[in-house]
Design an enzyme around this catalytic site. Structure first.
Site, mmCIF file in Angstrom:
data_model
loop_
_atom_site.group_PDB
_atom_site.id
_atom_site.type_symbol
_atom_site.label_atom_id
_atom_site.label_comp_id
_atom_site.label_asym_id
_atom_site.label_seq_id
_atom_site.Cartn_x
_atom_site.Cartn_y
_atom_site.Cartn_z
ATOM 1 N N ASN A 112 0.278 -1.250 -0.114
ATOM 2 C CA ASN A 112 -0.388 0.236 0.125
ATOM 3 C C ASN A 112 0.537 1.226 0.220
ATOM 4 O OD1 ASN A 112 -0.265 2.421 2.191
ATOM 5 N ND2 ASN A 112 0.139 -0.235 2.962
ATOM 6 N N PHE A 116 -1.807 8.313 4.835
ATOM 7 C CA PHE A 116 -2.633 8.703 5.392
ATOM 8 C C PHE A 116 -4.279 9.637 4.888
ATOM 9 C CE2 PHE A 116 1.623 9.383 8.914
ATOM 10 C CZ PHE A 116 0.908 8.131 8.778
ATOM 11 N N SER A 174 5.327 5.238 8.894
ATOM 12 C CA SER A 174 5.122 4.871 7.568
ATOM 13 C C SER A 174 5.467 5.916 6.717
ATOM 14 C CB SER A 174 3.162 5.742 7.640
ATOM 15 O OG SER A 174 2.871 5.503 6.001
ATOM 16 N N ASN A 176 4.895 6.037 3.739
ATOM 17 C CA ASN A 176 4.292 6.633 2.567
ATOM 18 C C ASN A 176 4.322 7.966 2.134
ATOM 19 O OD1 ASN A 176 4.146 3.888 1.342
ATOM 20 N ND2 ASN A 176 2.423 3.025 2.605
ATOM 21 N N THR A 177 5.146 8.126 3.728
ATOM 22 C CA THR A 177 5.108 10.034 3.664
ATOM 23 C C THR A 177 6.180 10.358 3.547
ATOM 24 O OG1 THR A 177 2.575 10.574 5.227
ATOM 25 C CG2 THR A 177 3.726 11.676 5.147
ATOM 26 N N LYS A 209 5.080 3.876 17.283
ATOM 27 C CA LYS A 209 5.689 3.027 16.508
ATOM 28 C C LYS A 209 5.759 3.002 15.816
ATOM 29 C CE LYS A 209 2.233 -0.365 12.833
ATOM 30 N NZ LYS A 209 0.904 0.091 12.714
ATOM 31 N N ASN A 240 5.815 -1.478 11.810
ATOM 32 C CA ASN A 240 4.994 -1.091 10.675
ATOM 33 C C ASN A 240 4.841 -1.930 9.481
ATOM 34 O OD1 ASN A 240 3.786 0.863 8.809
ATOM 35 N ND2 ASN A 240 3.686 2.483 9.828
#
Length: 350
Positions: A112, A116, A174, A176-177, A209, A240
Site C-alpha cells: 500500500n 494517510f 509509515s 508513504n509520507t 510505532k 509497520n
C-alpha cells in the site's frame, strides 16, 4: 463456511481499495457483524505491565483498517481483544493518487501507498467519543503530508484523542509520507517525545510505532532515546510495513512502490521485535505486528517478547473468521508446551 467468511470471499472479487470501502460500509450497516463479542478462554487474558491495559485476548486489530474510527465496535465482535483506529492527521487529506493498494495473492501479501488518507481529527474524535465497544480502543495519530511542523501535528493529535481513547499510538514509521521516517532519527525522536510527553495531559498509555527497516545502530539509538526522553511511554509497536522486497515474491505487483505487509514481513518484523525486547528488557510494553496469519505466528511474536499482537493484512485473504481460528491455535500451542497462560510465554525465546 460462515456467512461472514462467504461475504469476505465475494468482496475479494473487487479491486482492493473498493473491497475495503465496501467492507467498511457493510460493517457500518451491521451486515455480517456478530451480535456480541465472543467470550475468550481465560488462558488468553493478558495485562500489559507498564500501560496497565487489560485484554481478554492478546490479538488486536492493527491501524489501517478503520482509518476514521467508523467500525471499532463491529470489529470487536469478531473476537479482537483490542482495536486500533487511524492513522488520523490533524486536517483531512485524500492521500496518494490511485491505484495505491495492491493484493499480492501468490505471496499472501499487500503493498500500500495510501498516504494517510482520512477525514481528519474532528470527524475521528466524534466517532471515538461514540465508541461503546467492550474492548480497549487505540487511536493512531500521524502528520499531514504538507505540514510545516510535523511534531506540532503529533502534539495536536495526542491532545485531541487521548481523553477519549484507551491508548494512543504515535505513528512515525509509515513509508508513504515523504520524510516521516526521519522522525526515528535520534535528534528528531528526542524532540518528538519531549513534545508529545507534555501533550498527553489525559495520562493515557502512549505507544511508539516503529519501522522494521532498522539496523542494529538505529535500534540502539531508538532504545537510548526512548529510555531517556520517553520514560513516560507505555511501549512500542513493532512494526509497520517494510520497503524491502524479498526475492521470494512471486506476484506481478511486487515492484509497486509502498509498504509491504503480510506473510513476507513476518520474519523481518519478528527479528526486529526480538532485538527491541532484548534491549528494553521488560521496561516497556511491546506489541508485535507484521505478517501474522495464524496462531503459530502470534505465538512466535509473543515468545519473541510481545505481550500482545496486531494483524490486518491477513484478513484480506482469510476473512474475519481468522481471529477466532488464531485463538484456537494459540490454545493448542499453549497445551503443546504444557503452559496454562499465554502471559507466561512472553519472551520465552529471548
Amino acid at each position: 463456511m460462515s456467512l461472514t467468511d462467504l461475504g469476505a470471499e465475494v468482496v475479494k472479487l473487487l479491486p482492493p481499495e473498493a473491497a475495503h470501502k465496501a467492507t467498511v460500509r457493510a460493517l457500518k450497516a451491521g451486515l455480517g457483524v456478530p451480535l456480541r463479542e465472543p467470550e475468550h478462554d481465560p488462558a488468553l487474558a493478558v495485562t500489559l505491565p507498564k500501560s496497565g491495559l487489560k485484554l481478554s485476548s492478546p490479538v488486536g486489530l492493527a491501524a489501517g483498517f478503520d482509518k476514521n474510527c467508523e467500525v471499532p465496535a463491529a470489529m470487536a465482535k469478531f473476537g479482537f481483544g483490542f482495536v486500533e483506529c487511524g492513522t488520523v492527521t490533524p486536517r483531512p487529506q485524500p492521500g496518494n493518487p490511485k491505484p495505491r493498494l495492491f493484493r499480492l495473492t501468490e505471496d499472501k501479501a499487500v503493498i500500500n501507498r495510501m498516504g494517510f488518507n482520512n477525514y481528519g481529527l474532528d470527524y475521528f474524535v466524534r466517532r471515538l467519543k461514540a465508541y461503546r465497544g467492550a474492548v480497549p480502543i487505540g487511536a493512531n495519530v500521524g502528520a499531514n503530508k504538507d505540514s510545516t511542523d510535523r511534531i506540532a501535528d503529533y502534539v495536536t493529535g495526542v491532545e485531541a484523542v487521548a481523553p477519549h481513547a484507551d491508548y494512543v499510538t504515535i505513528n512515525i514509521s509509515s513509508p508513504n509520507t515523504p520524510g516521516l521516517r526521519g522522525l526515528q532519527d535520534r535528534s528528531s525522536l528526542e524532540a518528538l517525545l519531549s513534545a508529545c510527553g507534555k501533550a498527553d495531559r489525559a495520562g493515557k498509555p502512549v505507544f511508539l510505532k516503529v519501522a522494521p527497516d532498522l539496523d542494529e545502530t538505529a535500534i540502539a539509538d531508538i532504545v537510548s532515546v526512548v529510555k531517556k526522553e520517553g520514560a513516560w511511554l507505555a511501549g512500542l509497536i513493532v512494526s509497520n510495513t517494510t520497503l524491502s522486497r524479498p526475492e521470494t515474491l512471486q506476484s506481478g505487483h511486487k515492484s509497486e512502490a509502498g509498504g509491504l505487509s503480510g506473510a513476507p514481513l513476518f520474519d523481518l518484523s519478528t527479528d526486529v521485535l526480538k532485538q527491541f525486547a532484548g534491549a528494553l528488557d521488560g521496561a516497556f510494553d511491546l506489541i508485535g505486528a507484521g505478517g501474522i496469519a495464524s496462531g503459530a505466528d502470534a505465538y512466535a511474536k509473543i515468545r519473541a517478547g510481545a505481550q500482545a499482537v496486531q494483524l490486518y493484512s491477513a484478513m484480506a485473504f482469510e476473512g474475519p473468521g481468522l481471529v477466532q481460528r488464531i485463538h484456537h491455535e494459540l490454545l493448542h500451542c499453549l497445551h503443546a508446551d504444557g503452559c496454562g497462560y499465554i502471559s507466561d510465554m512472553v519472551g520465552a525465546d529471548l
